[in-house]
Design an enzyme around this catalytic site. Structure first.
Site, PDB file in Angstrom:
ATOM      1  N   PRO A 274     123.279  65.341  60.376  1.00  0.00           N
ATOM      2  CA  PRO A 274     122.901  66.811  60.542  1.00  0.00           C
ATOM      3  C   PRO A 274     121.509  66.713  60.325  1.00  0.00           C
ATOM      4  O   PRO A 274     120.853  66.134  59.382  1.00  0.00           O
ATOM      5  CB  PRO A 274     123.635  67.689  59.604  1.00  0.00           C
ATOM      6  CG  PRO A 274     123.971  66.661  58.440  1.00  0.00           C
ATOM      7  CD  PRO A 274     124.112  65.326  58.988  1.00  0.00           C
ATOM      8  N   ARG A 276     118.947  69.656  61.983  1.00  0.00           N
ATOM      9  CA  ARG A 276     118.715  70.992  62.046  1.00  0.00           C
ATOM     10  C   ARG A 276     119.566  71.970  61.325  1.00  0.00           C
ATOM     11  O   ARG A 276     118.839  73.083  60.587  1.00  0.00           O
ATOM     12  CB  ARG A 276     118.838  71.534  63.911  1.00  0.00           C
ATOM     13  CG  ARG A 276     118.252  72.953  64.080  1.00  0.00           C
ATOM     14  CD  ARG A 276     118.849  72.991  65.382  1.00  0.00           C
ATOM     15  NE  ARG A 276     118.598  72.166  66.593  1.00  0.00           N
ATOM     16  CZ  ARG A 276     117.491  71.971  67.183  1.00  0.00           C
ATOM     17  NH1 ARG A 276     116.469  73.240  67.013  1.00  0.00           N
ATOM     18  NH2 ARG A 276     117.421  71.162  67.856  1.00  0.00           N
ATOM     19  N   ARG A 312     108.039  74.148  69.393  1.00  0.00           N
ATOM     20  CA  ARG A 312     109.183  74.327  70.199  1.00  0.00           C
ATOM     21  C   ARG A 312     109.137  75.699  71.237  1.00  0.00           C
ATOM     22  O   ARG A 312     110.003  75.397  72.229  1.00  0.00           O
ATOM     23  CB  ARG A 312     110.333  74.810  69.011  1.00  0.00           C
ATOM     24  CG  ARG A 312     110.482  73.571  67.926  1.00  0.00           C
ATOM     25  CD  ARG A 312     111.697  73.575  67.161  1.00  0.00           C
ATOM     26  NE  ARG A 312     112.999  73.781  68.003  1.00  0.00           N
ATOM     27  CZ  ARG A 312     113.556  74.898  68.392  1.00  0.00           C
ATOM     28  NH1 ARG A 312     113.200  76.064  67.949  1.00  0.00           N
ATOM     29  NH2 ARG A 312     114.778  74.828  69.184  1.00  0.00           N
ATOM     30  N   TYR A 316     110.475  73.935  74.635  1.00  0.00           N
ATOM     31  CA  TYR A 316     111.622  74.355  75.130  1.00  0.00           C
ATOM     32  C   TYR A 316     111.801  75.693  75.382  1.00  0.00           C
ATOM     33  O   TYR A 316     113.087  76.150  75.592  1.00  0.00           O
ATOM     34  CB  TYR A 316     112.722  74.094  73.939  1.00  0.00           C
ATOM     35  CG  TYR A 316     112.901  72.703  73.179  1.00  0.00           C
ATOM     36  CD1 TYR A 316     112.866  71.457  73.860  1.00  0.00           C
ATOM     37  CD2 TYR A 316     112.412  72.578  71.776  1.00  0.00           C
ATOM     38  CE1 TYR A 316     112.646  70.382  73.274  1.00  0.00           C
ATOM     39  CE2 TYR A 316     112.702  71.655  71.080  1.00  0.00           C
ATOM     40  CZ  TYR A 316     112.649  70.263  71.741  1.00  0.00           C
ATOM     41  OH  TYR A 316     112.688  69.213  70.976  1.00  0.00           O
ATOM     42  N   CYS A 342      93.750  76.087  73.677  1.00  0.00           N
ATOM     43  CA  CYS A 342      93.278  76.569  75.053  1.00  0.00           C
ATOM     44  C   CYS A 342      94.334  75.950  76.069  1.00  0.00           C
ATOM     45  O   CYS A 342      94.113  75.096  76.967  1.00  0.00           O
ATOM     46  CB  CYS A 342      91.908  75.987  75.353  1.00  0.00           C
ATOM     47  SG  CYS A 342      90.653  76.346  74.100  1.00  0.00           S
ATOM     48  N   GLU A 343      95.500  76.651  76.056  1.00  0.00           N
ATOM     49  CA  GLU A 343      96.683  76.347  76.940  1.00  0.00           C
ATOM     50  C   GLU A 343      97.291  77.463  77.237  1.00  0.00           C
ATOM     51  O   GLU A 343      97.552  78.451  76.356  1.00  0.00           O
ATOM     52  CB  GLU A 343      97.424  75.343  76.374  1.00  0.00           C
ATOM     53  CG  GLU A 343      97.049  73.719  76.191  1.00  0.00           C
ATOM     54  CD  GLU A 343      97.144  73.071  77.078  1.00  0.00           C
ATOM     55  OE1 GLU A 343      97.622  73.507  78.492  1.00  0.00           O
ATOM     56  OE2 GLU A 343      96.445  71.935  77.351  1.00  0.00           O
TER      57      GLU A 343
HETATM   58  C1  PLP Z   1     118.036  64.058  66.212  1.00  0.00           C
HETATM   59  C2  PLP Z   1     119.410  63.502  65.855  1.00  0.00           C
HETATM   60  C3  PLP Z   1     120.117  63.998  64.859  1.00  0.00           C
HETATM   61  C4  PLP Z   1     119.993  65.265  64.265  1.00  0.00           C
HETATM   62  O1  PLP Z   1     120.430  66.047  65.423  1.00  0.00           O
HETATM   63  P1  PLP Z   1     120.478  67.806  64.910  1.00  0.00           P
HETATM   64  O2  PLP Z   1     120.597  68.349  66.139  1.00  0.00           O
HETATM   65  O3  PLP Z   1     119.154  68.123  64.344  1.00  0.00           O
HETATM   66  O4  PLP Z   1     121.568  67.802  63.718  1.00  0.00           O
HETATM   67  C5  PLP Z   1     121.020  63.006  64.683  1.00  0.00           C
HETATM   68  N1  PLP Z   1     121.436  61.828  65.026  1.00  0.00           N
HETATM   69  C6  PLP Z   1     120.658  61.249  65.983  1.00  0.00           C
HETATM   70  C7  PLP Z   1     120.705  59.923  66.529  1.00  0.00           C
HETATM   71  C8  PLP Z   1     119.254  61.890  66.593  1.00  0.00           C
HETATM   72  O5  PLP Z   1     118.549  61.250  67.499  1.00  0.00           O
END
Ligand code: PLP
Length: 418
Positions: A274, A276, A312, A316, A342-343
């Protein structure tokens, strides 16, 4: 869940007024909450307690050394994707036996560094990489522990840029060819096959894609065992979403309730990665209102943080809630909150009904603990901002704001130009 709450009309980070930190450290700045980080880590640990498992925090979400140290001290491992992240994980005291290493472009030097560190395993993304790892391990006279990252062709229904488990993705090997790759791996003298890895994407808000992908992976594990290829580590990646706006993503306990029954009697060690869901809601970006601008269509609130500090929204079109650090009762107006870069793509929030801002107001950009500071840059020659960690009534600067001198560090003007 997080500990950035209002007391009366003032926003606090745990027990410290955000205003007080901003006055001391200046703006823009990132603030992280220890209690929130720990709560999120512990919710994983508790959910998977009782099944052999390793929680490996994905450093790319947040790689501040103090944050990593906090997680390390509380039993967390690391998922790294570069030699730099490996260095940080070690520096933070994360035990090598809790470090896994993914990424499609590992260099010989990075592979050697990870072998010397004796990490838990490489998550290998191609047959070329497999051969490179075998070659480097041979030179070092060690056996490289590996898993193959398979691509289960599952749509995680998230933003295309953070979706990684579809056939068209650059990540992993197609699951239907996995057997072939495992046979190749078994033939190599300097690699030891230990597991299967998958990671299908990020900010996933339903449990189904996890389960669909895991079922395919477990089937593969059983097929491999029938072929005499013993699979011990099942690395199911990261990807659990968080609530930026009104999402109601599954919690670690929902994940464990769905996943553990599928693993029964498999005798696997489960690895989770994990990022995020541990750090995202444990941080905020605090910014100051510089100017107000009006055009016939709408109002712009120009703040001192830009897309170089938080990418972000630009990258996104991600939603981040923006809240006043001190609440007020001014009239609500439709506003864009934009940075100084400046974008045209430089914005933090668009079309928000917010209390009319006033010069000098402090705003908190919420859910900015993951993929926030780690994605920041010096674009427009802006020094990177400070980071602060809050613990109860105390706060600590855990990264200094960069200076103008930092902007020219390492730059050299050749003699003929002097
Ligand atoms: C980015 C990544 C994660 C983490 O993903 P989250 O959405 O932040 O939990 C885990 N494993 C790999 C291989 C990643 O590239």
């Amino acid at each position: 869940m997080h500990y950035f709450k209002y007391k009366k009309s003032e926003l606090y980070a745990e027990d410290v007024p955000v205003r007080k930190i901003a006055e001391k450290v200046g703006t823009p700045l990132y603030i992280y909450s220890e209690k929130t980080l720990l709560r999120h880590l512990q919710s994983y640990q508790q959910a998977f307690n009782g099944y052999p498992s390793t929680i490996c925090f994905a450093l790319k979400a947040n790689s501040n050394l103090a944050v990593l140290r906090l997680l390390a001290k509380n039993g967390c491992g690391a998922d790294v994707v570069s030699g730099g992240e490996l260095y940080l994980a070690k520096k933070a005291g994360i035990p090598s036996k809790k470090i896994v290493y993914a990424g499609v472009g590992k260099t010989d030097e990075e592979i050697a560094a990870a072998l010397k560190a004796r990490i838990l395993m490489f998550n290998v993304e191609s047959s070329d990489e497999l051969k490179a790892i075998d070659r480097v391990a041979g030179k070092l006279k060690v056996k490289a522990p590996i898993a193959l990252r398979v691509n289960p062709d599952i749509d995680p229904k998230t933003h295309p840029y953070i979706s990684t488990g579809l056939k068209k993705s650059k990540f992993g090997i197609p699951i239907e060819n996995a057997l072939e790759y495992y046979r190749l791996a078994r033939k190599l003298n300097n690699v030891e096959v230990l597991g299967i890895h998958k990671h299908i994407g990020s900010q996933i808000t339903t449990i189904k894609p996890f389960i669909d992908a895991l079922k395919r992976v477990i089937l593969l594990a059983h097929n491999l065992r029938e072929q005499g290829i013993e699979i011990w580590h099942l690395d199911i990646g990261g990807g659990l979403g968080i609530s930026y706006k009104d999402e109601e993503p599954p919690l670690p306990e929902d994940l464990s309730r769905a996943v553990l029954p599928l693993l029964e009697e498999g005798g696997f060690n489960l690895i989770l990665e994990p990022g995020r869901s541990i750090a995202g809601n444990a941080g905020i970006l605090v910014t100051k209102v510089l100017y107000l601008k009006k055009n016939p269509e709408k109002e712009f609130v120009v703040v001192d943080a830009g897309m170089n500090d938080l990418l972000r929204p630009s990258l996104y079109e991600a939603f981040h809630d923006v809240r006043p650090v001190i609440k007020n009762s001014r009239k609500k107006v439709l506003s864009d909150i934009v940075g100084p870069i400046c974008e045209s793509g430089d914005f933090l929030a668009k079309d928000r009904m917010i209390n009319r801002a006033s010069q000098g107001d402090l705003l908190a950009v919420m859910s900015a603990g993951a993929y926030a500071f780690t994605m920041s840059s010096n674009y427009n020659s802006r020094p990177r901002v400070a980071e602060v960690l809050v613990k109860g009534r105390e706060f600590f600067v855990v990264k200094d704001r960069e200076s103008h001198k930092d902007l020219v560090r390492g730059m050299k003007v050749p003699k003929h130009l002097t």
